[in-house]
Scaffold this motif. Structure first.
Motif, mmCIF file in Angstrom:
data_model
loop_
_atom_site.group_PDB
_atom_site.id
_atom_site.type_symbol
_atom_site.label_atom_id
_atom_site.label_comp_id
_atom_site.label_asym_id
_atom_site.label_seq_id
_atom_site.Cartn_x
_atom_site.Cartn_y
_atom_site.Cartn_z
ATOM 1 N N ARG A 1 3.335 -23.320 74.877
ATOM 2 C CA ARG A 1 3.275 -21.983 75.453
ATOM 3 C C ARG A 1 4.320 -21.136 74.744
ATOM 4 O O ARG A 1 5.276 -21.678 74.179
ATOM 5 C CB ARG A 1 3.536 -22.011 76.962
ATOM 6 C CG ARG A 1 4.910 -22.529 77.334
ATOM 7 C CD ARG A 1 5.049 -22.789 78.810
ATOM 8 N NE ARG A 1 4.127 -23.819 79.253
ATOM 9 C CZ ARG A 1 4.364 -25.125 79.148
ATOM 10 N NH1 ARG A 1 5.491 -25.557 78.585
ATOM 11 N NH2 ARG A 1 3.499 -26.001 79.563
ATOM 12 N N GLY A 2 4.133 -19.841 74.766
ATOM 13 C CA GLY A 2 5.127 -19.038 74.077
ATOM 14 C C GLY A 2 4.843 -17.562 74.119
ATOM 15 O O GLY A 2 3.872 -17.092 74.713
ATOM 16 N N VAL A 3 5.718 -16.831 73.442
ATOM 17 C CA VAL A 3 5.640 -15.378 73.355
ATOM 18 C C VAL A 3 5.731 -14.979 71.891
ATOM 19 O O VAL A 3 6.571 -15.515 71.147
ATOM 20 C CB VAL A 3 6.780 -14.706 74.150
ATOM 21 C CG1 VAL A 3 6.734 -13.191 73.963
ATOM 22 C CG2 VAL A 3 6.687 -15.056 75.631
ATOM 23 N N GLU A 4 4.873 -14.050 71.482
ATOM 24 C CA GLU A 4 4.879 -13.521 70.120
ATOM 25 C C GLU A 4 5.099 -12.013 70.169
ATOM 26 O O GLU A 4 4.456 -11.314 70.956
ATOM 27 C CB GLU A 4 3.546 -13.814 69.418
ATOM 28 C CG GLU A 4 3.232 -15.295 69.301
ATOM 29 C CD GLU A 4 1.773 -15.564 69.011
ATOM 30 O OE1 GLU A 4 1.439 -16.722 68.699
ATOM 31 O OE2 GLU A 4 0.947 -14.617 69.099
ATOM 32 N N LEU A 5 6.006 -11.540 69.347
ATOM 33 C CA LEU A 5 6.315 -10.112 69.286
ATOM 34 C C LEU A 5 6.266 -9.658 67.834
ATOM 35 O O LEU A 5 6.851 -10.305 66.953
ATOM 36 C CB LEU A 5 7.704 -9.838 69.864
ATOM 37 C CG LEU A 5 8.245 -8.409 69.713
ATOM 38 C CD1 LEU A 5 7.416 -7.431 70.543
ATOM 39 C CD2 LEU A 5 9.711 -8.354 70.112
ATOM 40 N N ALA A 6 5.569 -8.552 67.575
ATOM 41 C CA ALA A 6 5.514 -7.966 66.236
ATOM 42 C C ALA A 6 5.759 -6.471 66.345
ATOM 43 O O ALA A 6 5.192 -5.797 67.217
ATOM 44 C CB ALA A 6 4.162 -8.233 65.576
ATOM 45 N N GLY B 1 4.001 -16.642 65.567
ATOM 46 C CA GLY B 1 3.171 -17.750 66.031
ATOM 47 C C GLY B 1 2.912 -18.826 65.012
ATOM 48 O O GLY B 1 2.278 -19.835 65.328
ATOM 49 N N ILE B 2 3.401 -18.644 63.775
ATOM 50 C CA ILE B 2 3.166 -19.627 62.714
ATOM 51 C C ILE B 2 4.499 -20.204 62.252
ATOM 52 O O ILE B 2 5.435 -19.468 61.964
ATOM 53 C CB ILE B 2 2.424 -18.999 61.524
ATOM 54 C CG1 ILE B 2 0.956 -18.781 61.896
ATOM 55 C CG2 ILE B 2 2.518 -19.872 60.279
ATOM 56 C CD1 ILE B 2 0.117 -18.195 60.793
ATOM 57 N N THR C 1 9.126 -15.153 67.630
ATOM 58 C CA THR C 1 8.307 -16.143 68.329
ATOM 59 C C THR C 1 9.188 -17.029 69.187
ATOM 60 O O THR C 1 10.154 -17.620 68.681
ATOM 61 C CB THR C 1 7.519 -17.026 67.353
ATOM 62 O OG1 THR C 1 6.722 -16.215 66.500
ATOM 63 C CG2 THR C 1 6.625 -18.000 68.109
ATOM 64 N N PHE C 2 8.871 -17.099 70.471
ATOM 65 C CA PHE C 2 9.451 -18.118 71.348
ATOM 66 C C PHE C 2 8.383 -19.166 71.598
ATOM 67 O O PHE C 2 7.248 -18.834 71.963
ATOM 68 C CB PHE C 2 9.904 -17.524 72.677
ATOM 69 C CG PHE C 2 10.221 -18.591 73.702
ATOM 70 C CD1 PHE C 2 11.386 -19.341 73.595
ATOM 71 C CD2 PHE C 2 9.340 -18.863 74.738
ATOM 72 C CE1 PHE C 2 11.668 -20.343 74.518
ATOM 73 C CE2 PHE C 2 9.619 -19.860 75.662
ATOM 74 C CZ PHE C 2 10.789 -20.597 75.552
#
Length: 661
Positions: free
Chosen positions: A515-520, A81-82, A536-537
């Motif tokens: 808008r977006g998607v965050e995956l960790a 997200g950054i 991050t998308f």
């Protein structure tokens, strides 16, 4: 008068709380409870991660050490997200875009003291990792707790505390850049210790970098950090922290970078940043905690560009001084009205005063001096049911001398399903950001500020799930978010011919969304092998350009310098006395602007690989924990640009030694 009344009210409450604490005695203290992994910044109280309903990341001291990271900016590159953008080599201006927001949309705190410039700007290039214990990143609007500038998130730096017998930690590293052989150096020293009555941690760090360019690209940075903890009683603690940073960066580039303009041999910037915080916590009764703090931040910058006929039309010098003084008091009231229900109610008041002074000289001398004040009341309720369902709601009311009264609400929910290792969460809130001093008060030959500007606003929501698997050896976090940015401030040129009476040049006329998607993901594959990564998308769009037709902020287009796809991955492998940490970062294509011809361009994607290898060396007493290490940055020597026209540094390597006494 308003300032005096606020301070008096706060001091009276603190004194009452302290008196109550003295009378209560030790028998009325709450029984100590181990919270395990906690997050402080999300609620201003230590909250177990399972109860946190907002998307967050915690970077621990162990992770900082594994990466041998010298500055915080390098750590933030890997956070979902950054987006971090650095205009050149180490020491060059570095900013972050949180979830597609602007680069002044993140509040930055050091031990609770805000260190942003007025209007939200913060430049990450000078913030070293010296004496840092952990970093908490909270995504999404947090103005309900923290006010203006927390419009897109909060990043808080926590300084190390001292404990145990006095000890000394030393680290030294030396190396060179591949493109020109310029010197790289890092020196660190920390002294710490403590007991049941007090603790201290004092550290000094020095960074030297000859730069990636052959002309005028040197950088050095001195950091002095200190923390002192006092424990007068079992229920009373006092913490004093301070951080002083002195840096100098030589940069030959103009606004269009080093690739498309001659290089200036003399242009440079000197910066001095001072942060001081004093906090006292008093557990007056088992259910009433008082927290009072005073914070001071001062930033002094000087930009000097002597005249050179090859690069300049004239000599230019600018001096900037900004200060922020804050007083905050809040009470945390804990209740358990029934066995399955618990509540923490936070009631707070904060006073803030900002000052600004600017003096620049070219053909003439221009000066600007201004100040702003802000009073705020905030309320937050944390409500938990069966220690599984955790609700947080609150709001903040601000009375600002520049933009008037604003209300910022937020709420979140976390459902902890321990049987399956699942946490479901959702959050929504509003954030605001005050104008910069220049946008409010500029008055020079080219620009007139607008004292009637509203704050920029963001409304955001998110939903997510965190999953633990394989006896907590695998953790996965997935978040979807949407944000709407309104009342964005834009520069509006003065019409030609100019009207007889000057009109302001800044107005709240633009809007955007993201808008977006965050995956960790983090996996402990074996006892000695841990790996992880993030993805991050991001989809951004300018929804209203204010009719200005700006090439950098064009309706229907993406926001510049925000990639649609970004990912990082790392592996931490230990065997015997060796430890290897390898990290890769991928940043996808994104739009930028070629300012010389005012055209949008597309920057290529890139992949950067870093690696650190260390070995624990047996050492005779009193030396302990001796370690030799080698670290390489961009070891594949990738040729890329983070900002159009600015050369990113190639491969560099350093070797060093660290030990404790």
């Amino acid at each position: 008068m308003r300032v005096q009344k606020g301070l008096v009210m706060g001091l009276l409450v603190v004194l009452l709380g302290t008196a109550a604490a003295v009378n209560a005695g030790a028998q009325d203290q709450a029984e100590a409870v181990s919270l395990g992994d906690v997050v402080v910044t999300a609620t201003r109280t230590p909250t177990p991660e399972g109860a946190v309903g907002v998307s967050h990341t915690v970077i621990t001291e162990e992770e900082i050490q594994a990466r041998q990271a010298a500055d915080v900016a390098e750590l933030l590159r890997d956070v979902a997200g950054i987006t971090l953008v650095r205009q050149g080599s180490q020491g060059a201006q570095s900013v972050i875009f949180p979830r597609g927001g602007e680069n002044n949309f993140t509040m930055v705190l050091i031990d609770g003291v805000q260190v942003n410039l007025g209007g939200g700007d913060f430049y990450w290039e000078t913030l070293s990792t010296d004496n840092i214990e952990r970093i908490e990143i909270i995504r999404g609007p947090q103005s309900a707790l923290y006010g203006s500038d927390a419009i897109g998130g909060v990043i808080q730096i926590f300084t190390k505390s001292g404990y145990g017998p006095p000890s000394v930690e030393v680290s030294t590293a030396h190396g060179a850049r591949s493109e020109n052989g310029n010197y790289l150096g890092e020196q660190h020293l920390r002294v710490s210790g403590g007991n049941d009555q007090m603790g201290f941690s004092v550290a000094y760090g020095r960074i030297d970098d000859g730069g990636a360019l052959d002309i005028n690209n040197d950088y050095w940075n001195n950091t002095l950090s200190a923390r002192f903890d006092l424990f007068p009683k079992d229920n009373w603690e006092i913490t004093l922290t301070g951080r002083l940073n002195d840096s100098r960066y030589e940069y030959p580039t103009e606004s269009i970078g080093d690739k498309y303009s001659p290089l200036d041999p003399d242009q440079h910037e000197r910066e001095m940043d001072t942060v001081v915080g004093l906090t006292t916590r008093v557990q007056a009764t088992s259910w009433w905690e008082n927290v009072a703090s005073v914070g001071y931040h001062r930033n002094d910058r000087e930009i000097d560009d002597p005249y050179n006929p090859e690069t300049d039309f004239y000599a230019w010098n600018g001096e900037y001084e900004e200060t922020r003084t804050t007083f905050d008091y809040h009470a945390n009231l804990t209740f358990s009205p029934a066995d399955p229900v618990s509540s923490v109610l936070t009631l707070g008041y904060e006073y803030e005063r900002e000052t600004y002074h600017q003096e620049s000289t070219d053909f003439a001398t221009t000066k600007l001096t201004a100040d702003r004040t802000n009073d705020a009341l905030y309320v937050q309720e944390q409500l938990s049911f069966f220690d599984r369902v955790h609700l947080v709601g609150g709001f903040r009311v601000e009375d600002n001398s520049a933009f008037g009264t604003e209300v910022s609400p937020r709420g979140s929910i976390a459902v902890d399903i321990r049987e399956t290792g699942t946490k479901l969460r959702a959050a929504a809130g509003k954030g605001i950001k005050e104008p910069t001093f220049y946008e409010n008060f500029a008055d020079d030959a080219w620009t007139l500020g607008n004292e009637d500007l509203d704050p920029e606003t963001a409304v955001s929501w998110e939903v997510g799930v965190d999953q633990r698997l394989w006896e907590d050896r695998v953790t996965i976090g997935l978040t979807y978010f949407e944000s709407r940015y309104k009342d964005l401030i834009a520069y509006v040129p003065t019409p030609y011919p100019a009207p007889p009476v000057r009109t302001p040049n800044f107005f709240n006329v633009q809007e955007a969304e993201s808008r977006g998607v965050e995956l960790a993901v983090k996996v402990r594959a074996m006892e000695n092998v841990t790996l992880g990564g993030s993805y991050t998308f991001l989809d951004t769009e300018v929804t209203d350009d204010g009719g200005l037709g700006s090439v950098a902020f064009k309706e229907g287009k993406d926001l510049i310098r925000r990639p649609s796809h970004a990912a990082s991955g790392w592996i931490d492998w230990r065997w015997g006395g060796f430890r290897t940490f390898v990290k890769g970062l991928y940043v996808g294509e994104r739009d930028d602007v070629y300012w010389r011809v005012a055209e949008r361009v597309e920057l290529d994607d890139y992949f950067v690989l870093d690696a650190t290898v260390s070995y624990q060396v047996p050492a005779p007493a009193p030396i302990k924990d001796m370690e030799v290490f080698v670290k390489g940055s961009n070891i594949l020597d990738e040729d890329y640009e983070e900002a159009f026209g600015f050369t990113a540094p190639g491969a560099s390597f350093m070797a060093g030694l660290s030990f404790k006494l």
